[in-house]
Motif scaffolding. Sequence first.
Motif, PDB file in Angstrom:
ATOM      1  N   THR A   3       0.843  -1.204   0.000  1.00 20.08           N
ATOM      2  CA  THR A   3       0.000   0.000   0.000  1.00 20.08           C
ATOM      3  C   THR A   3       0.869   1.241   0.000  1.00 20.08           C
ATOM      4  O   THR A   3       1.803   1.357   0.797  1.00 20.08           O
ATOM      5  N   VAL A   4       0.537   2.165  -0.892  1.00 24.23           N
ATOM      6  CA  VAL A   4       1.241   3.437  -0.999  1.00 24.23           C
ATOM      7  C   VAL A   4       0.374   4.533  -0.392  1.00 24.23           C
ATOM      8  O   VAL A   4      -0.811   4.643  -0.708  1.00 24.23           O
ATOM      9  N   LEU A   5       0.969   5.339   0.484  1.00 22.97           N
ATOM     10  CA  LEU A   5       0.292   6.514   1.010  1.00 22.97           C
ATOM     11  C   LEU A   5       0.682   7.709   0.148  1.00 22.97           C
ATOM     12  O   LEU A   5       1.869   8.001  -0.027  1.00 22.97           O
ATOM     13  N   ILE A   6      -0.316   8.400  -0.410  1.00 21.17           N
ATOM     14  CA  ILE A   6      -0.066   9.637  -1.150  1.00 21.17           C
ATOM     15  C   ILE A   6      -0.422  10.809  -0.253  1.00 21.17           C
ATOM     16  O   ILE A   6      -1.553  10.902   0.256  1.00 21.17           O
ATOM     17  N   GLU A  16      -4.377  15.888 -10.065  1.00 21.26           N
ATOM     18  CA  GLU A  16      -3.079  15.233 -10.228  1.00 21.26           C
ATOM     19  C   GLU A  16      -2.925  14.054  -9.270  1.00 21.26           C
ATOM     20  O   GLU A  16      -2.348  13.006  -9.617  1.00 21.26           O
ATOM     21  N   LEU A  17      -3.433  14.208  -8.049  1.00 24.18           N
ATOM     22  CA  LEU A  17      -3.357  13.132  -7.064  1.00 24.18           C
ATOM     23  C   LEU A  17      -4.165  11.914  -7.507  1.00 24.18           C
ATOM     24  O   LEU A  17      -3.710  10.767  -7.393  1.00 24.18           O
ATOM     25  N   LEU A  18      -5.372  12.155  -8.032  1.00 23.59           N
ATOM     26  CA  LEU A  18      -6.217  11.053  -8.466  1.00 23.59           C
ATOM     27  C   LEU A  18      -5.615  10.343  -9.678  1.00 23.59           C
ATOM     28  O   LEU A  18      -5.695   9.107  -9.791  1.00 23.59           O
ATOM     29  N   TYR A  19      -5.020  11.116 -10.586  1.00 29.03           N
ATOM     30  CA  TYR A  19      -4.355  10.506 -11.737  1.00 29.03           C
ATOM     31  C   TYR A  19      -3.205   9.605 -11.270  1.00 29.03           C
ATOM     32  O   TYR A  19      -3.052   8.471 -11.748  1.00 29.03           O
ATOM     33  N   THR A  20      -2.420  10.086 -10.333  1.00 28.52           N
ATOM     34  CA  THR A  20      -1.292   9.306  -9.826  1.00 28.52           C
ATOM     35  C   THR A  20      -1.787   8.050  -9.125  1.00 28.52           C
ATOM     36  O   THR A  20      -1.174   6.972  -9.235  1.00 28.52           O
ATOM     37  N   LYS A  21      -2.883   8.172  -8.397  1.00 31.20           N
ATOM     38  CA  LYS A  21      -3.483   7.000  -7.731  1.00 31.20           C
ATOM     39  C   LYS A  21      -3.832   5.916  -8.752  1.00 31.20           C
ATOM     40  O   LYS A  21      -3.493   4.742  -8.555  1.00 31.20           O
ATOM     41  N   THR A  22      -4.458   6.313  -9.866  1.00 28.32           N
ATOM     42  CA  THR A  22      -4.829   5.315 -10.878  1.00 28.32           C
ATOM     43  C   THR A  22      -3.584   4.681 -11.500  1.00 28.32           C
ATOM     44  O   THR A  22      -3.581   3.488 -11.818  1.00 28.32           O
ATOM     45  N   GLN A  23      -2.532   5.470 -11.672  1.00 31.20           N
ATOM     46  CA  GLN A  23      -1.297   4.940 -12.244  1.00 31.20           C
ATOM     47  C   GLN A  23      -0.651   3.924 -11.305  1.00 31.20           C
ATOM     48  O   GLN A  23      -0.136   2.893 -11.741  1.00 31.20           O
ATOM     49  N   ILE A  24      -0.665   4.199 -10.009  1.00 26.52           N
ATOM     50  CA  ILE A  24      -0.101   3.239  -9.049  1.00 26.52           C
ATOM     51  C   ILE A  24      -0.931   1.967  -9.032  1.00 26.52           C
ATOM     52  O   ILE A  24      -0.403   0.850  -9.051  1.00 26.52           O
ATOM     53  N   GLU A  25      -2.238   2.124  -9.017  1.00 30.49           N
ATOM     54  CA  GLU A  25      -3.115   0.955  -8.923  1.00 30.49           C
ATOM     55  C   GLU A  25      -3.114   0.131 -10.200  1.00 30.49           C
ATOM     56  O   GLU A  25      -3.537  -1.028 -10.188  1.00 30.49           O
ATOM     57  N   CYS A  30      -0.545  -3.219  -5.956  1.00 27.41           N
ATOM     58  CA  CYS A  30      -0.491  -2.069  -5.043  1.00 27.41           C
ATOM     59  C   CYS A  30      -1.860  -1.450  -4.847  1.00 27.41           C
ATOM     60  O   CYS A  30      -2.658  -1.354  -5.785  1.00 27.41           O
ATOM     61  N   THR A  31      -2.126  -1.029  -3.621  1.00 22.62           N
ATOM     62  CA  THR A  31      -3.296  -0.209  -3.340  1.00 22.62           C
ATOM     63  C   THR A  31      -2.813   1.162  -2.865  1.00 22.62           C
ATOM     64  O   THR A  31      -1.639   1.352  -2.566  1.00 22.62           O
ATOM     65  N   VAL A  32      -3.734   2.115  -2.763  1.00 24.36           N
ATOM     66  CA  VAL A  32      -3.371   3.501  -2.464  1.00 24.36           C
ATOM     67  C   VAL A  32      -4.285   4.074  -1.394  1.00 24.36           C
ATOM     68  O   VAL A  32      -5.502   3.851  -1.409  1.00 24.36           O
ATOM     69  N   LEU A  33      -3.694   4.817  -0.464  1.00 23.61           N
ATOM     70  CA  LEU A  33      -4.432   5.676   0.459  1.00 23.61           C
ATOM     71  C   LEU A  33      -4.031   7.116   0.169  1.00 23.61           C
ATOM     72  O   LEU A  33      -2.845   7.399  -0.031  1.00 23.61           O
ATOM     73  N   ILE A  34      -5.005   8.029   0.138  1.00 19.81           N
ATOM     74  CA  ILE A  34      -4.715   9.452  -0.043  1.00 19.81           C
ATOM     75  C   ILE A  34      -4.969  10.174   1.274  1.00 19.81           C
ATOM     76  O   ILE A  34      -6.043  10.032   1.881  1.00 19.81           O
ATOM     77  N   GLY A 168       7.144   0.056  -7.354  1.00 21.82           N
ATOM     78  CA  GLY A 168       8.236  -0.897  -7.246  1.00 21.82           C
ATOM     79  C   GLY A 168       8.860  -0.883  -5.868  1.00 21.82           C
ATOM     80  O   GLY A 168       9.155  -1.944  -5.290  1.00 21.82           O
ATOM     81  N   MET A 169       9.075   0.311  -5.323  1.00 22.22           N
ATOM     82  CA  MET A 169       9.652   0.419  -3.979  1.00 22.22           C
ATOM     83  C   MET A 169       8.724  -0.191  -2.944  1.00 22.22           C
ATOM     84  O   MET A 169       9.170  -0.891  -2.022  1.00 22.22           O
ATOM     85  N   ALA A 170       7.421   0.082  -3.079  1.00 26.37           N
ATOM     86  CA  ALA A 170       6.449  -0.436  -2.112  1.00 26.37           C
ATOM     87  C   ALA A 170       6.420  -1.963  -2.139  1.00 26.37           C
ATOM     88  O   ALA A 170       6.394  -2.621  -1.089  1.00 26.37           O
ATOM     89  N   ARG A 171       6.419  -2.536  -3.344  1.00 28.99           N
ATOM     90  CA  ARG A 171       6.385  -4.001  -3.446  1.00 28.99           C
ATOM     91  C   ARG A 171       7.640  -4.619  -2.830  1.00 28.99           C
ATOM     92  O   ARG A 171       7.581  -5.638  -2.143  1.00 28.99           O
ATOM     93  N   SER A 172       8.789  -3.996  -3.103  1.00 27.49           N
ATOM     94  CA  SER A 172      10.041  -4.508  -2.545  1.00 27.49           C
ATOM     95  C   SER A 172      10.022  -4.449  -1.022  1.00 27.49           C
ATOM     96  O   SER A 172      10.393  -5.419  -0.348  1.00 27.49           O
TER      97      SER A 172
END
Length: 437
Positions: A3-6, A16-25, A30-34, A168-172
């Motif tokens: 999980t990535v925290l934005i 921009e935040l929502l676009y980045t969230k979709t790119q991470i997901e 990976c999942t995302v918290l904003i 990639g960093m989050a998965r590692s």
Amino acid sequence: MATVLILGTCDTKLDELLYTKTQIESHSTCTVLIMDIGRNSTSHPDINITQSDILGSKTDLSNHDRAEYISALAPHATSQTSNLVHKNRIHAILAMGGSCGTGLATTVMRDAVPVGFPKLMVSTMASGDVAPYIGETDIAMMYSVVDIAGRNRVLDRVLANAAGAIAGMARSYYSSQSDGKEKAQEQEGGKSCRIGISMFGVTTPAVMRAQQYFKERLPECEVYIFHATGSGGRAMERLIREGQIDAVLDLTTTEMADEVVGGVLGAGPERLSAATAKDIPRVISVGACDMVNFGGVETVPRRFQSGGDDDGSDGGPKRLFHEHNPTVTLMRTTGDECATIARRIGHNIRGAGGRKCTVVLPTGGVSMLDAPGQPFWDPEADKILFDMLEEQAKAAGIPVVRDSRHINDPEFAQAVAEHLVQLIQGKLNDETGVIYS
């Protein structure tokens, strides 16, 4: 899933935040918290942690100026983020912003998570001096190229790259946690011992010999060498505070000279304090306390260049300089400055346990430049340094050893390394087998 925290100012950069969230997901593992760290509270279904969640109240920050809003929000956002880390709910942090957003987000990154936890800042400030944002941590910074003020092809590409990197960093990181390797290392103390050593170019031979000796005597140890450039000393202090270092060979305390005299490589007034608070095994010396660092010759303050004050008046003796390279100018410390440096070191080690801490003074010279025939050889100034530090340490109940060899003498380096080994093993006493000259 990882999980990535934005972290983002949702009142100004939500698109921009929502676009980045979709790119991470789009990276399916990976999942995302904003988390909303904006000045004005914002509502949106994809904001997981709102401003009111962070503040724990309905406090209105919209009327605060930027500095006030950052000061008010940062501690609460830091606390929220720290809780998420401790509960293993997040495995990386990504943020984006201009100067204010960068300042706020990197404050959270520095204060909420340890070194080694993935953190990436996409910023309009990343092509300039990033030291105030990164400090002594491992924050990665990516320049946004264009302002983060509306999506376009350039910004979308930058944000997509950032999303791929943080995923990639989050998965590692998640993998290292979930397979139990890092947890097992933490429970077992990892290697047998994690040793920090402070080093400068002019003390490198001693540090290299000490490192080699630790590997021979403690084969399972890890050795972390910190370049005493200000940020290196701060990084070592931080890792000690975080419990990531078990023992210290603080051979090179030159950052205290810069802190006292006004050089460019000071590590802050609290240098040496973390190990005192933790009471971990430690050997302290005075490597490179014969010098203060500046940039190129032209950057040396006028009061030092002329032996006078900044206004050009006569303010003291002419100073001795050595041009280390075109971007580094070294200035020899005076006897008075050496006394102040020793007092500051003594103050910061006061309270250290005498059974775990020893001061060792190489009376044959404290750096490559402080040796017979070398430009900074000044036995009188060194004697003031040694005498004052010995007085300070003994007053605090800390043993002091004087060794007639030069700091870079291989046998000196081996002796101080063995001394630390015996402190680590709890075997050191008045009958120690450590041989000093």
